[in-house]
Scaffold this motif. Sequence first.
Motif: not given
Length: 634
Positions: A89-91, A120, A122, A155, A157
């Motif tokens: 994923s991209v935080p 995050a 995805t 977190v 996502v």
Amino acid sequence: MASPETGVLAARGRALAVLRVRGAALALALLPAAVAVVLLVGGATGRLGTEGGWAVARWAVGSLTVLSLLLATLVSVVVARARPALSPSVPVAEEAAPDLYRLVRDLADRLDVPAPSAIALTPDCDSWLEDRTHRAHGPPRPARRAGRRAPEAPVLVIGSPFLWWMRVAELRALLAPVVAGTGPSAHPDIAAARRFIRGLDAAAGVAARARGPLRALPLRFVGRVARLLLRAVGDHVVLMERGVAAAASERAQSVDYGLRIVAQEQVGLAYAGWDRLLTRVALPAWRMGRWPSRLDAGVVSALTELSRRDRLAQGFASRLGERPACDLLEEPGTIDRAASLLAARLFHGGPAEPGPHWSPVAWQQYPEEIVDRKWRLEAARLHRVLDELPAAGPADPDRAADRTPADPPATATAPPLTYAGARARTPAAPHGEGLPRALDPAAPPPGSPLRSSRAEAPAPAGTPGAGKPPGAAEAAAPAPLPGPTLARVIDRLARDPGSGDLLAARLGAEVAREEREEAARQATRSGRDGTADPGRGDDPADDGLPLFPLQPPRTARELLADHVTAMVCCAAVDTAGAAPGLDWLDGPALLVDGARRADLGRPVLSLVDDGDAEPLRGWLHRIGVRPEKPVRLA
């Protein structure tokens, strides 16, 4: 209607069952030690004998105790050190999306649950909560005081296509049941059961990637124990997660319930558009070493086009006047670029970072740099394989020169040129009116604009006509030999019925060879050596990429049809004034007079499958394509 507490209680009951399995495994590992303690204490107090069978029993149980403790320690260390699987994923930092964090926290307050610890994105059409409390997933955390461990919030996502396609209110309604899951996740028993399962799963992954005899033997034992425990708790885990989901769904009933129904419809639409965008538009670019840098923005165009074509989705495009959820990000373009690069890595196996052989491409550049270049690369491959085929029967004029090289015909039907011969034998003479340069050394390299200009290149030194005025050189130079033509391909497939199967097989082998070479180059550039670390879990960088292949391998017949289609499109662009284009749902498209022509597939299949060239010749005549003219190849 059941209350959220009912689902939490059901989930907690299953979590306790999982923890009981863990306790039973620990008790089984300590059982030899307990027996050894009883024998030693009994011998020391005189209640049990010290000689004979009792002595043998003490030595046997003591040896078994040492072995069991060593194995238990090995399993515990591997489970504790193994890094659990982490979804790529991209935080998104709070500074990069303060409005998005504010929306999620307000939603958590309305649901009366803990807010997620981070957010995050995805590149997928899904959203979930993910536990990233393992020490390998982040910086060291401050030490806690003595007492029971307080679970940290998971977190959140979020699927990146949702942010660009959905409106702010729709995104809030969609995330409500997901954020509500932080309530059950905060329960200590459920959190402990989940950590235990994730540790076993990570240990099994480490054992599966073990290399070397010294490492593989003990890790193989750890893997068997982990899989045995996972099977023992499998049913309990499924029911526990169902209870958590039921509790989260019940808690979210009070938040935007009516809007959530509309949002769920948008999920299905977004998934359809995202799948078509990846398989039809992004995949051709990935195969050429380019990655579209605005995939999430492209999904809006794809879904808008789908709404225009599909009457069932007509009402969805009218929402575009509302505020999109991507406005919650401070820099949507930067996030979109990172998500697009991650999508290329997951679905195609591209490098993790851009480079000379892995560069981004904008949507405005896609027709010229991807579509046109793709067609010309495939046309070049088709003619290269066609040059290597054995000669056809006497009726094939394309192979006449191969049979009588010393006596070339004086008519216009000259032998086709191979790539090696084309660069040496094609003079730098002017092309005919409207005829692009075929296999010209002065042609622009791949990646530059592919539409050739009409400016003449100077003749190289040592060639006839060098240093003379353009008119004299044109008069003195011999007529250029025709390059690769569409007529050659059509005649070969129509006159020789067996050449289609042979050509398809050769194309399949050539494409497979090029893919292996590209994979080897990527592995060399990334520096992967294939070794596994016992402390690492299921990391995408350690496993084979792509993790989620988009399409099965194309058959040989499909490859042949694609290459013939590319050759037809090159001829249409070079001789009929057509242009490469981009269709958001179907990928590369041929534009004639500004309109997409979608009727090329049937004539090409008629030629490839049945050897019937008349439908394709009729199509070429209607468009104005001249198949006898050479085309420019990449």
